[in-house]
Structure formats: C-alpha cells, structure tokens
Write a protein that holds these residues in place. Structure first.
Motif, short mmCIF file in Angstrom:
data_model
loop_
_atom_site.label_atom_id
_atom_site.label_comp_id
_atom_site.label_asym_id
_atom_site.label_seq_id
_atom_site.Cartn_x
_atom_site.Cartn_y
_atom_site.Cartn_z
N LEU A 62 4.72 -1.21 6.70
CA LEU A 62 3.57 -0.42 6.27
C LEU A 62 2.96 0.36 7.43
N TYR A 63 2.93 -0.24 8.61
CA TYR A 63 2.47 0.49 9.79
C TYR A 63 3.41 1.67 10.08
N SER A 66 2.85 4.49 7.82
CA SER A 66 1.63 5.25 8.11
C SER A 66 1.88 6.32 9.18
N GLN A 67 2.98 6.19 9.90
CA GLN A 67 3.33 7.15 10.94
C GLN A 67 4.35 8.19 10.46
N SER A 68 4.60 8.23 9.14
CA SER A 68 5.64 9.11 8.61
C SER A 68 5.27 10.58 8.81
N GLU A 73 5.72 11.66 2.65
CA GLU A 73 4.69 10.75 2.15
C GLU A 73 5.11 10.03 0.87
N GLY A 77 5.81 6.20 0.76
CA GLY A 77 4.89 5.43 -0.08
C GLY A 77 5.64 4.53 -1.07
N GLY A 80 7.06 1.65 0.90
CA GLY A 80 5.96 0.75 1.23
C GLY A 80 5.52 -0.07 0.03
#
Length: 170
Positions: A62-63, A66-68, A73, A77, A80
């Motif tokens: 998940l971290y 968040s840097q994708s 996205e 997502g 994730g």
C-alpha cells in the motif's frame, strides 16, 4: 531506463508465488486432527505463516502504491484493494474460523456467524465454485461452509461429505 515488458521480474515473481502455493498444498495432511470422535479441520503452519506475513507485506504494498506514477492510479488501486482484502480474509480464515465434525454433526464457529452445530442429515449440497476455486458444503442450520484444499483433513472431509450427500439422497 528499462523498456516495458522486457523484464523477467513478473515471470520470476509468478513462479515464486506458484511454488509457495504448491508447497502449502503439498504439506497439507489428508487426515484431520482428532479429539475423541471429532475431526478438527485446521490450516497448516505454512498457510498460517503466509496469512500472518501478508499483513505487514500489504502495508508495504500500500505504501508502494501511494508512490505510483500519474496514470497508474486505477491499476495500482485495484492491486492495493486486492492485497487489502487478502490481508483481512486470509488471517480471518487461518486464525478465527473453527470447523470440525464427527459422524453425526458439523461444528462451525466464527466471529461473524457465531457458534453453530448442525446434523449431517441437513447436508443439502456438496459443490465447487470455479470462480473461487474452492469446494463448499451447505448444511441446514449453518449455511455454506467454504472448504479450502489447504485445510488439514480436507480430503477426508470431502470424501465423508460425498458419502453423506449420497446417503441423504436415498
């Protein structure tokens, strides 16, 4: 910079994942643990370790998501979401579900369904879901119980359930 599609990383990752699942199934015992006449179906050490380690690994995933990069996205997502749901489902199955049976009854306990006991006479169906790739049994008074092939005693249960289903149809 590496060209998209030229890396072997996805192939290697898939092979490692396949090997882990194969080992989890290979080390699953066909017979269940017995406590008196009751056969307890539990997950083995490898499945429990996988389930436990999935939670911190999901945090890392998940971290990373968040840097994708922009434009990734939706795909990130969805990945994730899959990891997040898996990090809930697998530990729940491994550590919070209790499933056992004897020649007369089925015993099922979960935080959501509570504690239930039903007679094998209420077995209405033994089935398989191609979507979830898992067997299940349906027992009046309990409902649908999913039966993973990674349960210790899975083979013994499915053999017993098939016999009971045939007997109930007569």
């Amino acid at each position: 910079m590496e060209e998209a599609g030229s890396s072997l990383s996805p192939i290697i990752s898939g092979l490692i994942g396949g090997l882990v699942v194969t080992l989890m199934v290979m080390f699953t015992k066909s017979k269940s643990k017995r406590v008196g006449d009751v056969r307890e179906l539990t997950f083995g050490f490898l499945f429990k370790a996988f389930s436990f380690l999935l939670v911190p690994f999901t945090t890392f995933v998940l971290y990373a998501i968040s840097q994708s990069y922009e434009g990734q996205e939706i795909a990130a997502g969805l990945v994730g979401l899959g990891f997040f749901l898996g990090a809930i489902f697998f530990p729940y199955q491994a550590f919070f579900i209790e499933f056992s049976y004897d020649d007369e009854n089925v015993y099922f306990k979960s935080p959501v369904a509570g504690e239930k006991t039903a007679s094998w006479k209420g077995l209405t169906k033994v089935g398989y879901s191609w979507l979830l790739q898992a067997d299940y049994i349906v027992v009046d008074g309990i409902g649908k119980i999913w039966c993973s092939n990674m349960l210790q005693g899975y083979a013994e249960l499915m053999e017993f359930a098939a016999k009971v289903e045939q007997k109930n149809k007569i």
